[in-house]
Design a protein around this motif. Structure first.
Motif, PDB file in Angstrom:
ATOM      1  N   GLN A   1       2.815   7.551  44.858  1.00 15.10           N
ATOM      2  CA  GLN A   1       3.866   7.985  45.767  1.00 15.10           C
ATOM      3  C   GLN A   1       4.532   6.756  46.375  1.00 15.10           C
ATOM      4  O   GLN A   1       3.869   5.773  46.682  1.00 15.10           O
ATOM      5  CB  GLN A   1       3.269   8.854  46.871  1.00 15.10           C
ATOM      6  N   VAL A   2       5.835   6.828  46.545  1.00 15.80           N
ATOM      7  CA  VAL A   2       6.589   5.708  47.095  1.00 15.80           C
ATOM      8  C   VAL A   2       6.982   6.020  48.534  1.00 15.80           C
ATOM      9  O   VAL A   2       7.336   7.146  48.866  1.00 15.80           O
ATOM     10  CB  VAL A   2       7.827   5.414  46.221  1.00 15.80           C
ATOM     11  N   GLN A   3       6.879   5.014  49.392  1.00 16.09           N
ATOM     12  CA  GLN A   3       7.332   5.131  50.780  1.00 16.09           C
ATOM     13  C   GLN A   3       8.601   4.312  50.945  1.00 16.09           C
ATOM     14  O   GLN A   3       8.694   3.193  50.435  1.00 16.09           O
ATOM     15  CB  GLN A   3       6.268   4.626  51.746  1.00 16.09           C
ATOM     16  N   CYS A  22      17.003  -0.478  52.095  1.00 17.86           N
ATOM     17  CA  CYS A  22      15.929   0.497  51.908  1.00 17.86           C
ATOM     18  C   CYS A  22      14.833  -0.193  51.114  1.00 17.86           C
ATOM     19  O   CYS A  22      15.030  -0.515  49.937  1.00 17.86           O
ATOM     20  CB  CYS A  22      16.457   1.723  51.173  1.00 17.86           C
ATOM     21  N   THR A  23      13.715  -0.414  51.760  1.00 15.27           N
ATOM     22  CA  THR A  23      12.610  -1.123  51.124  1.00 15.27           C
ATOM     23  C   THR A  23      11.515  -0.137  50.766  1.00 15.27           C
ATOM     24  O   THR A  23      11.134   0.714  51.574  1.00 15.27           O
ATOM     25  CB  THR A  23      12.064  -2.210  52.050  1.00 15.27           C
ATOM     26  N   TYR A  94      21.823   7.816  58.009  1.00 13.08           N
ATOM     27  CA  TYR A  94      21.823   7.493  56.589  1.00 13.08           C
ATOM     28  C   TYR A  94      20.391   7.438  56.061  1.00 13.08           C
ATOM     29  O   TYR A  94      19.528   6.785  56.663  1.00 13.08           O
ATOM     30  CB  TYR A  94      22.532   6.164  56.346  1.00 13.08           C
ATOM     31  N   TYR A  95      20.190   8.121  54.940  1.00 18.59           N
ATOM     32  CA  TYR A  95      18.871   8.197  54.317  1.00 18.59           C
ATOM     33  C   TYR A  95      18.911   7.620  52.913  1.00 18.59           C
ATOM     34  O   TYR A  95      19.869   7.868  52.175  1.00 18.59           O
ATOM     35  CB  TYR A  95      18.423   9.653  54.203  1.00 18.59           C
ATOM     36  N   TYR A 113      11.536  11.702  47.146  1.00 18.54           N
ATOM     37  CA  TYR A 113      11.028  10.906  48.257  1.00 18.54           C
ATOM     38  C   TYR A 113      12.198  10.472  49.137  1.00 18.54           C
ATOM     39  O   TYR A 113      13.262  10.099  48.630  1.00 18.54           O
ATOM     40  CB  TYR A 113      10.289   9.665  47.738  1.00 18.54           C
ATOM     41  N   TRP A 114      11.937  10.481  50.455  1.00 17.23           N
ATOM     42  CA  TRP A 114      12.977  10.187  51.432  1.00 17.23           C
ATOM     43  C   TRP A 114      12.463   9.233  52.501  1.00 17.23           C
ATOM     44  O   TRP A 114      11.294   9.291  52.891  1.00 17.23           O
ATOM     45  CB  TRP A 114      13.444  11.478  52.102  1.00 17.23           C
ATOM     46  N   GLY A 115      13.371   8.395  52.987  1.00 19.02           N
ATOM     47  CA  GLY A 115      13.066   7.580  54.146  1.00 19.02           C
ATOM     48  C   GLY A 115      13.298   8.372  55.425  1.00 19.02           C
ATOM     49  O   GLY A 115      13.707   9.535  55.390  1.00 19.02           O
ATOM     50  N   GLN A 116      13.061   7.714  56.553  1.00 21.64           N
ATOM     51  CA  GLN A 116      13.181   8.383  57.845  1.00 21.64           C
ATOM     52  C   GLN A 116      14.604   8.354  58.390  1.00 21.64           C
ATOM     53  O   GLN A 116      14.923   9.055  59.349  1.00 21.64           O
ATOM     54  CB  GLN A 116      12.233   7.738  58.861  1.00 21.64           C
TER      55      GLN A 116
END
Length: 124
Positions: A1-3, A22-23, A94-95, A113-116
């Motif tokens: 899984q990617v964060q 986005c890292t 922005y995501y 997968y999504w960022g915050q």
């Protein structure tokens, strides 16, 4: 899984510029096609830009063409969104998002997968 973790948002005047990053961690980013989406208050999340795994193909929503540029550096596990000539209507959270599918994608349901999110505010 990617964060995924976004950064670079802020407040800017109309006509100004911002660069979002986005890292990714947990997995190698080169295994994912990436996208940027945004969500303004009271509105649905909408597509902004996408890039395929190797960075050779990109796709933009019409409202940002010629102003925004998506890019990626797989060695740094990072995807970027350079935003120029910003308008008040670009104000949103922005995501960044990732999908392990090959190709390039522009709908919310395509991404796993999504960022915050990071806030971008453009004043007039």
């Amino acid at each position: 899984q990617v964060q995924l973790v976004e950064s670079g948002g802020g407040l800017v005047q109309a006509g100004g510029s911002l660069s979002l990053s986005c890292t990714a961690s947990g997995r190698t980013l080169s295994n994912y096609a990436m996208g940027w989406f945004r969500q303004a208050p009271g509105k649905e999340r909408e597509f902004v830009a996408a890039i395929n795994r190797n960075g050779l193909s990109t796709y933009y929503t019409d409202s940002v063409k010629g102003r925004f540029t998506i890019s990626r550096d797989n060695a740094k596990n990072t995807v970027y969104l350079r935003m120029n000539s910003l308008k008040p209507e670009d104000t949103a959270v922005y995501y960044c998002a990732a999908t392990s599918s090959r190709g390039i994608y522009y709908t919310v349901s395509d991404y796993d997968y999504w960022g915050q999110g990071t806030q971008v505010a453009v004043s007039s």
